[in-house]
Design an enzyme around this catalytic site. Structure first.
Site, mmCIF file in Angstrom:
data_model
loop_
_atom_site.group_PDB
_atom_site.id
_atom_site.type_symbol
_atom_site.label_atom_id
_atom_site.label_comp_id
_atom_site.label_asym_id
_atom_site.label_seq_id
_atom_site.Cartn_x
_atom_site.Cartn_y
_atom_site.Cartn_z
ATOM 1 N N CYS A 2 -26.532 15.578 -11.061
ATOM 2 C CA CYS A 2 -27.688 14.901 -10.468
ATOM 3 C C CYS A 2 -27.318 13.521 -9.927
ATOM 4 O O CYS A 2 -26.485 12.828 -10.501
ATOM 5 C CB CYS A 2 -28.774 14.711 -11.512
ATOM 6 S SG CYS A 2 -29.282 16.222 -12.302
ATOM 7 N N ARG A 27 -21.739 15.343 -5.148
ATOM 8 C CA ARG A 27 -21.744 15.585 -6.588
ATOM 9 C C ARG A 27 -22.246 16.990 -6.930
ATOM 10 O O ARG A 27 -22.039 17.455 -8.048
ATOM 11 C CB ARG A 27 -22.644 14.551 -7.279
ATOM 12 C CG ARG A 27 -22.151 13.133 -7.119
ATOM 13 C CD ARG A 27 -23.266 12.142 -7.370
ATOM 14 N NE ARG A 27 -23.672 12.089 -8.759
ATOM 15 C CZ ARG A 27 -23.234 11.199 -9.638
ATOM 16 N NH1 ARG A 27 -22.376 10.276 -9.253
ATOM 17 N NH2 ARG A 27 -23.660 11.196 -10.872
ATOM 18 N N TRP A 74 -29.134 18.855 -10.164
ATOM 19 C CA TRP A 74 -28.246 19.965 -10.517
ATOM 20 C C TRP A 74 -28.844 20.541 -11.800
ATOM 21 O O TRP A 74 -28.833 19.893 -12.848
ATOM 22 C CB TRP A 74 -26.827 19.451 -10.751
ATOM 23 C CG TRP A 74 -25.832 20.532 -10.987
ATOM 24 C CD1 TRP A 74 -25.192 21.282 -10.045
ATOM 25 C CD2 TRP A 74 -25.342 20.985 -12.253
ATOM 26 N NE1 TRP A 74 -24.340 22.176 -10.651
ATOM 27 C CE2 TRP A 74 -24.412 22.011 -12.005
ATOM 28 C CE3 TRP A 74 -25.600 20.625 -13.583
ATOM 29 C CZ2 TRP A 74 -23.745 22.682 -13.026
ATOM 30 C CZ3 TRP A 74 -24.938 21.283 -14.593
ATOM 31 C CH2 TRP A 74 -24.018 22.302 -14.301
ATOM 32 N N ASN A 98 -30.744 11.780 -14.782
ATOM 33 C CA ASN A 98 -29.453 12.483 -14.744
ATOM 34 C C ASN A 98 -28.996 12.617 -16.183
ATOM 35 O O ASN A 98 -29.026 11.642 -16.926
ATOM 36 C CB ASN A 98 -28.445 11.650 -13.926
ATOM 37 C CG ASN A 98 -27.037 12.206 -14.007
ATOM 38 O OD1 ASN A 98 -26.833 13.364 -14.371
ATOM 39 N ND2 ASN A 98 -26.063 11.381 -13.681
ATOM 40 N N GLY A 99 -28.588 13.817 -16.579
ATOM 41 C CA GLY A 99 -28.124 14.001 -17.958
ATOM 42 C C GLY A 99 -29.018 14.958 -18.717
ATOM 43 O O GLY A 99 -29.789 15.716 -18.114
ATOM 44 N N GLU A 479 -4.488 26.995 -12.223
ATOM 45 C CA GLU A 479 -5.156 26.219 -11.168
ATOM 46 C C GLU A 479 -5.458 27.104 -9.946
ATOM 47 O O GLU A 479 -6.526 27.013 -9.345
ATOM 48 C CB GLU A 479 -4.268 25.019 -10.792
ATOM 49 C CG GLU A 479 -4.687 24.242 -9.555
ATOM 50 C CD GLU A 479 -6.049 23.571 -9.652
ATOM 51 O OE1 GLU A 479 -6.717 23.673 -10.695
ATOM 52 O OE2 GLU A 479 -6.468 22.978 -8.643
ATOM 53 N N LYS A 483 -9.150 27.672 -8.481
ATOM 54 C CA LYS A 483 -9.491 27.343 -7.078
ATOM 55 C C LYS A 483 -10.143 28.541 -6.405
ATOM 56 O O LYS A 483 -11.154 28.420 -5.741
ATOM 57 C CB LYS A 483 -8.249 26.975 -6.274
ATOM 58 C CG LYS A 483 -7.651 25.616 -6.280
ATOM 59 C CD LYS A 483 -8.478 24.454 -5.907
ATOM 60 C CE LYS A 483 -9.417 24.048 -6.990
ATOM 61 N NZ LYS A 483 -9.014 22.941 -7.823
ATOM 62 N N GLU A 486 -13.716 29.403 -7.892
ATOM 63 C CA GLU A 486 -14.822 28.463 -7.696
ATOM 64 C C GLU A 486 -15.320 28.415 -6.253
ATOM 65 O O GLU A 486 -16.493 28.164 -6.029
ATOM 66 C CB GLU A 486 -14.519 27.067 -8.245
ATOM 67 C CG GLU A 486 -13.509 26.251 -7.522
ATOM 68 C CD GLU A 486 -13.290 24.876 -8.181
ATOM 69 O OE1 GLU A 486 -14.197 24.336 -8.810
ATOM 70 O OE2 GLU A 486 -12.171 24.347 -8.044
ATOM 71 N N HIS A 502 0.771 41.607 -23.194
ATOM 72 C CA HIS A 502 -0.029 41.565 -24.423
ATOM 73 C C HIS A 502 -1.502 41.832 -24.136
ATOM 74 O O HIS A 502 -2.362 41.505 -24.956
ATOM 75 C CB HIS A 502 0.166 40.213 -25.114
ATOM 76 C CG HIS A 502 1.590 39.975 -25.512
ATOM 77 N ND1 HIS A 502 2.167 40.634 -26.571
ATOM 78 C CD2 HIS A 502 2.559 39.210 -24.964
ATOM 79 C CE1 HIS A 502 3.437 40.248 -26.677
ATOM 80 N NE2 HIS A 502 3.701 39.393 -25.703
ATOM 81 N N LYS A 601 -19.671 18.043 -8.680
ATOM 82 C CA LYS A 601 -18.413 17.313 -8.549
ATOM 83 C C LYS A 601 -18.148 16.460 -9.776
ATOM 84 O O LYS A 601 -17.033 16.347 -10.243
ATOM 85 C CB LYS A 601 -18.469 16.437 -7.294
ATOM 86 C CG LYS A 601 -17.183 15.670 -7.007
ATOM 87 C CD LYS A 601 -16.073 16.604 -6.578
ATOM 88 C CE LYS A 601 -14.760 15.894 -6.343
ATOM 89 N NZ LYS A 601 -13.628 16.834 -6.387
HETATM 90 O O1 M6R Z 1 -13.803 14.344 -12.459
HETATM 91 P P1 M6R Z 1 -12.919 15.159 -13.358
HETATM 92 O O2 M6R Z 1 -11.503 15.213 -12.878
HETATM 93 O O3 M6R Z 1 -12.990 14.721 -14.799
HETATM 94 O O4 M6R Z 1 -13.481 16.618 -13.275
HETATM 95 C C1 M6R Z 1 -12.956 17.641 -14.064
HETATM 96 C C2 M6R Z 1 -13.412 18.995 -13.596
HETATM 97 O O5 M6R Z 1 -14.808 19.062 -13.588
HETATM 98 C C3 M6R Z 1 -12.902 19.312 -12.177
HETATM 99 O O6 M6R Z 1 -11.512 19.249 -12.104
HETATM 100 C C4 M6R Z 1 -13.351 20.739 -11.778
HETATM 101 O O7 M6R Z 1 -12.727 21.688 -12.569
HETATM 102 C C5 M6R Z 1 -13.096 20.978 -10.289
HETATM 103 N N1 M6R Z 1 -14.224 21.639 -9.708
HETATM 104 C C6 M6R Z 1 -11.924 21.850 -10.036
HETATM 105 O O8 M6R Z 1 -11.706 22.090 -8.700
#
Ligand code: M6R
Length: 606
Positions: A2, A27, A74, A98-99, A479, A483, A486, A502, A601
């Site tokens: 948010c 965000r 959000w 927010n939160g 990673e 990627k 997401e 395994h 974000k």
């Molecule tokens: O702002 P941060 O680096 O702490 O964020 C961590 C994760 O939320 C962030 O890396 C998230 O996994 C990304 N969407 C990955 O692309």
């Protein structure tokens, strides 16, 4: 997550509120709204989806108030509908938040028992009712808010305006960041300074537990105990220009292409290239005496930390404990004396990472952070800050922040290795040279971008994709899978190549692409064996490697040719093909690459 904005202005503020919200779009959000004080009463407009929907609503039904708050939501509690969108309000008070208010359930029950009627599924609405309840008892707006804040548990930021109060806004910060902007006879509030950049660069960050009373002539800040406090006013460097995509179709593409430059900047901050030496800031702990490095982070930043573990253990011979922050914080591991705790975060605001930082501080660890936003809470609460110089990262999928985090961790490894005597001067020189070559190699890789499009068209047909890697390439497999899932929404998993047999090998058939991240290093032949196991079961192998395809010894669906580099730096380079594969797959599938569904974000809730 948010975004909050607020303005006490001289003219109608709704347009400026939306502009400020647009700067927080990166965000992630799924609905938006604004409210203003209009001829003494509160009016609001809200809309599901993107800000353009809210703008259309405001175009048809404009708001005229000079005092207002705005919000991008959000969803956490309640679906992303217009009814659940902020601001939440009644005839007395309007709130954006927010939160998460953790005790909202019990508060709501008590309020309902008193006769309050709730209109939404959100946790936020309790704040509206609590303040109204206190005002009903005769408290003024400020005292009603003070009492309400005392009853809330959780991590949150709030902005509140009141009917009949054209020159009053109350802000509160408990866990989620909030910045006050000082204008000329106007005051602003935002989740970060970027939102306020077109209006002012004079910023005061609220500290944990602070709440503030804003009027056009200034702000009075109180700490958690209610004592009036002074907080420093800083000059923000956030640019007033909305960061744009340049010639790129998406921020993610722009950020992938910025990597040669931002990695150069980051490395230049930690390397003395003329002397081929690393030059790290003092961490305030004797490197030779460090008993353990404990790394904690989330998502992509965690994978950067995992590469750091391989490096620190191998080159600096330090035991490294690493965990995902959301697990670390509740696991409460025992930590040794003379321990260095390292936190990695692009935003510097990730709630779980921040919580682990505080835990490690309570355990008397020396706290260092690798952050991209220097004014962030994690940076401010660290004993030492190792900044990444990636510049603003707008795409939700982290790309350049990841490779800059790797750059800092590589330099830290060299600095600790040298100080502990585990790498010689000659080795240091060799590794510094290898790092200095990385930007050039990445620039070359990026010139080959069109070749990823064809691969991506094939990947887009898959329902499941596996990524394999060994050693420091294992985090790259994780990673790569993150990627892809997401931004393309294709199910993908990363595995340590040796772990395949395994369990995950049961998934292999001719429909499952298997992307093998395998530089020709001392583990290459082991990974080759695992690749054969995949080939024997009909898996479609895409090999990302500097080795010749002939070495595979099995049929490959594709070979992504990588340059020969020092094995130490290969994680930095191999990040690029996994980013490009995910990006082009998502573009081909037509997803919202920069703001993928359900993601934020900056994750400021746990
Ligand atoms: O702002 P941060 O680096 O702490 O964020 C961590 C994760 O939320 C962030 O890396 C998230 O996994 C990304 N969407 C990955 O692309």
């Amino acid at each position: 997550m948010c975004g909050i904005v607020g303005i006490l202005g001289h003219k109608a503020v709704a347009g400026d509120l939306v502009d400020a919200l647009r700067r927080l779009e990166y965000r992630g959000y799924d609905s938006a709204g604004v409210a203003t004080v209009e001829n003494g009463h509160l009016e609001r407009r809200r809309a599901e989806g993107k800000l353009k929907n809210l703008e259309a609503r405001l175009h048809n039904e404009p708001l005229q108030g000079r005092a207002g708050i705005g919000h991008t939501r959000w969803a956490t509690h309640g679906r992303p509908t217009e009814n659940n969108a902020h601001p939440h309000m009644n005839e007395r008070v309007s709130v954006v938040h927010n939160g998460i208010i953790e005790n909202f359930g019990e508060l709501k029950k008590a309020l309902i028992a008193k006769g309050h009627r709730f209109e939404t599924d959100t946790d936020t609405e309790v704040v509206v009712h609590l303040i109204a309840d206190e005002m009903q008892k005769g408290c003024d707006a400020i005292e009603a808010t003070r009492r309400t804040l005392a009853s809330l548990r959780g991590a949150f930021a709030l902005a509140i305006i009141f009917a009949g109060e054209d020159d009053l806004m109350i802000a509160a910060r408990q866990g989620s960041p909030l910045a006050i902007g000082h204008g000329k006879g106007e005051m602003y509030l935002g989740s970060d300074a970027i939102a306020l950049a077109p209006f002012t660069d004079e910023i005061t960050y609220l500290e944990e537990g602070d709440w503030a009373v804003l009027r056009r002539k200034g702000a009075i800040i109180f700490d958690r105990s209610g004592k009036q406090v002074e907080r420093v006013r800083t000059k923000s460097v956030a640019t007033s220009l909305l960061v744009d995509k340049g010639n790129h179709r998406h921020f993610m593409a722009k950020e992938i292409h910025e990597q040669p430059e931002v990695i150069s900047h980051t490395l230049a901050n930690y390397l003395d290239l003329a002397e081929a030496r690393v030059s790290m800031p003092d961490l305030g702990i004797d490197p030779a005496g460090i008993r353990q490095v404990s790394i904690s982070a989330c998502g992509t930043a965690y994978y950067a930390g995992l590469v750091g573990k391989y490096w620190l253990e191998r080159y600096a011979r330090i035991p490294v404990e690493i965990d995902i922050a959301s697990e670390f914080r509740y696991r409460e591991p025992p930590l040794p004396a003379n321990g260095l705790a390292l936190f990695i975060s692009q935003s510097g605001e990730t709630a779980d990472t921040l919580a682990t930082l505080r835990y490690c501080k309570s355990q008397k660890q020396r706290v260092a952070s690798v952050v991209n936003v220097r004014t962030s809470t994690i940076a401010r609460e660290s004993d030492a800050v190792l900044p990444t110089l990636a510049g603003p990262e707008i795409g939700v999928a982290s790309t350049k922040a990841f490779t800059c985090q790797l750059s800092v961790l590589a330099c830290l490894t060299l600095a600790l290795g040298r100080a502990r005597g585990t790498i010689s001067s000659a080795q240091e020189e060799e590794l510094v040279h290898a790092l200095a070559e990385v930007p050039r190699h990445i620039a070359t890789l990026l010139r080959n971008e069109p070749s990823y499009e064809k691969l991506a068209h094939d990947l887009a047909k898959a329902k499941d994709v596996l990524y394999l890697g060994r050693g420091s390439s294992y985090p790259l497999a994780l990673e790569g899978a993150l990627k892809l899932k997401e931004i393309s929404y294709i199910h993908a998993e990363g595995y340590a190549a040796g772990e395949l047999k395994h369990g995950p090998i049961a998934l292999i058939d001719e429909n499952v692409p298997v992307i093998v991240v395998a530089p020709e290093d001392d583990l290459f032949e082991k990974t080759l064996s695992n690749m054969q196991e995949v080939a024997a079961r009909g898996g479609r192998i895409i090999l990302v490697s500097d080795a010749s395809p002939d070495r595979a010894g099995c049929e490959l669906e594709a070979h992504v040719a990588m340059p020969k580099v020092h094995p130490f730096t290969s994680p930095l380079l191999y990040a690029v093909p996994v980013q490009l594969l995910a990006y082009h797959t998502a573009v081909f599938m037509g997803t919202d690459v920069d703001q993928p569904r359900n993601l934020a974000k900056s994750v400021t809730v746990e």
